[in-house]
Design a protein around this motif. Structure first.
Motif, PDB file in Angstrom:
ATOM      1  N   SER A 193       0.827  -1.203   0.000  1.00  0.00           N
ATOM      2  CA  SER A 193       0.000   0.000   0.000  1.00  0.00           C
ATOM      3  C   SER A 193       0.863   1.255   0.000  1.00  0.00           C
ATOM      4  O   SER A 193       0.612   2.203  -0.758  1.00  0.00           O
ATOM      5  N   LEU A 194       1.887   1.272   0.826  1.00  0.00           N
ATOM      6  CA  LEU A 194       2.801   2.418   0.865  1.00  0.00           C
ATOM      7  C   LEU A 194       3.560   2.565  -0.453  1.00  0.00           C
ATOM      8  O   LEU A 194       3.783   3.674  -0.938  1.00  0.00           O
ATOM      9  N   ARG A 195       3.940   1.453  -1.029  1.00  0.00           N
ATOM     10  CA  ARG A 195       4.671   1.470  -2.306  1.00  0.00           C
ATOM     11  C   ARG A 195       3.775   1.950  -3.446  1.00  0.00           C
ATOM     12  O   ARG A 195       4.185   2.764  -4.274  1.00  0.00           O
ATOM     13  N   SER A 196       2.516   1.509  -3.467  1.00  0.00           N
ATOM     14  CA  SER A 196       1.611   1.890  -4.557  1.00  0.00           C
ATOM     15  C   SER A 196       1.310   3.381  -4.543  1.00  0.00           C
ATOM     16  O   SER A 196       0.972   3.958  -5.582  1.00  0.00           O
ATOM     17  N   ARG A 197       1.448   3.999  -3.393  1.00  0.00           N
ATOM     18  CA  ARG A 197       1.217   5.445  -3.292  1.00  0.00           C
ATOM     19  C   ARG A 197       2.511   6.241  -3.397  1.00  0.00           C
ATOM     20  O   ARG A 197       2.523   7.450  -3.215  1.00  0.00           O
ATOM     21  N   GLY A 198       3.611   5.542  -3.644  1.00  0.00           N
ATOM     22  CA  GLY A 198       4.884   6.218  -3.843  1.00  0.00           C
ATOM     23  C   GLY A 198       5.535   6.730  -2.580  1.00  0.00           C
ATOM     24  O   GLY A 198       6.426   7.571  -2.634  1.00  0.00           O
ATOM     25  N   ILE A 199       5.122   6.215  -1.436  1.00  0.00           N
ATOM     26  CA  ILE A 199       5.693   6.668  -0.169  1.00  0.00           C
ATOM     27  C   ILE A 199       6.992   5.930   0.125  1.00  0.00           C
ATOM     28  O   ILE A 199       7.937   6.511   0.658  1.00  0.00           O
ATOM     29  N   VAL A 200       7.033   4.646  -0.204  1.00  0.00           N
ATOM     30  CA  VAL A 200       8.266   3.872  -0.049  1.00  0.00           C
ATOM     31  C   VAL A 200       8.666   3.287  -1.391  1.00  0.00           C
ATOM     32  O   VAL A 200       7.843   3.160  -2.308  1.00  0.00           O
ATOM     33  N   THR A 201       9.939   2.953  -1.482  1.00  0.00           N
ATOM     34  CA  THR A 201      10.457   2.252  -2.656  1.00  0.00           C
ATOM     35  C   THR A 201      11.126   0.972  -2.167  1.00  0.00           C
ATOM     36  O   THR A 201      11.448   0.846  -0.979  1.00  0.00           O
ATOM     37  N   ASN A 202      11.320   0.065  -3.082  1.00  0.00           N
ATOM     38  CA  ASN A 202      12.006  -1.172  -2.713  1.00  0.00           C
ATOM     39  C   ASN A 202      13.021  -1.555  -3.780  1.00  0.00           C
ATOM     40  O   ASN A 202      12.951  -1.089  -4.917  1.00  0.00           O
ATOM     41  N   ARG A 203      13.959  -2.370  -3.366  1.00  0.00           N
ATOM     42  CA  ARG A 203      14.945  -2.925  -4.289  1.00  0.00           C
ATOM     43  C   ARG A 203      15.296  -4.319  -3.811  1.00  0.00           C
ATOM     44  O   ARG A 203      15.213  -4.625  -2.621  1.00  0.00           O
ATOM     45  N   LYS A 204      15.648  -5.163  -4.782  1.00  0.00           N
ATOM     46  CA  LYS A 204      16.037  -6.535  -4.455  1.00  0.00           C
ATOM     47  C   LYS A 204      17.543  -6.649  -4.509  1.00  0.00           C
ATOM     48  O   LYS A 204      18.194  -6.073  -5.377  1.00  0.00           O
TER      49      LYS A 204
END
Length: 111
Positions: free
Chosen positions: A54-65
């Protein structure tokens, strides 16, 4: 103008969940792997994954593998300014908020 309001409302919806706020506070110090977020918020993996999405879909957090680990970070640290302002607002009005909470609790107990 309506689009801007909708965007802001979407951000506030994301921030309207205690677990999401706890995740953001965990990320205040910087990027963390999922297992570290899980340790800090003490929720099950499925629950935390849902909130991170949810946070990622709103651009609040990002992730990387990296290998088999996924790392999360806050996209823009200005979000902490918003959270800090809300904390100050809540502290300034704590007496009023407590009265509202007591009223809600009283209404819930009558149901």
């Amino acid at each position: 103008m309506d689009t801007v309001r909708s965007f802001k409302a979407s951000l506030f919806q994301a921030l309207a969940n205690p677990t999401r706020l706890e995740i953001l506070e965990a990320l205040r110090g910087g990027e963390l792997p999922v297992h570290a977020i899980l340790e800090r918020v003490r929720r099950d993996q499925a629950n935390v994954s849902q909130h991170l999405a949810s946070l990622r879909s709103r651009g609040i957090v990002t992730n990387r593998k990296e290998g088999n680990q996924v790392f999360y970070s806050v996209r823009d640290p200005r979000i902490f300014e918003v959270l800090d302002q809300m904390r100050r607002y809540a502290a300034a009005h704590i007496v009023d908020h407590m009265a509202i909470l007591r009223r809600f609790k009283s209404e819930d107990s009558r149901r």
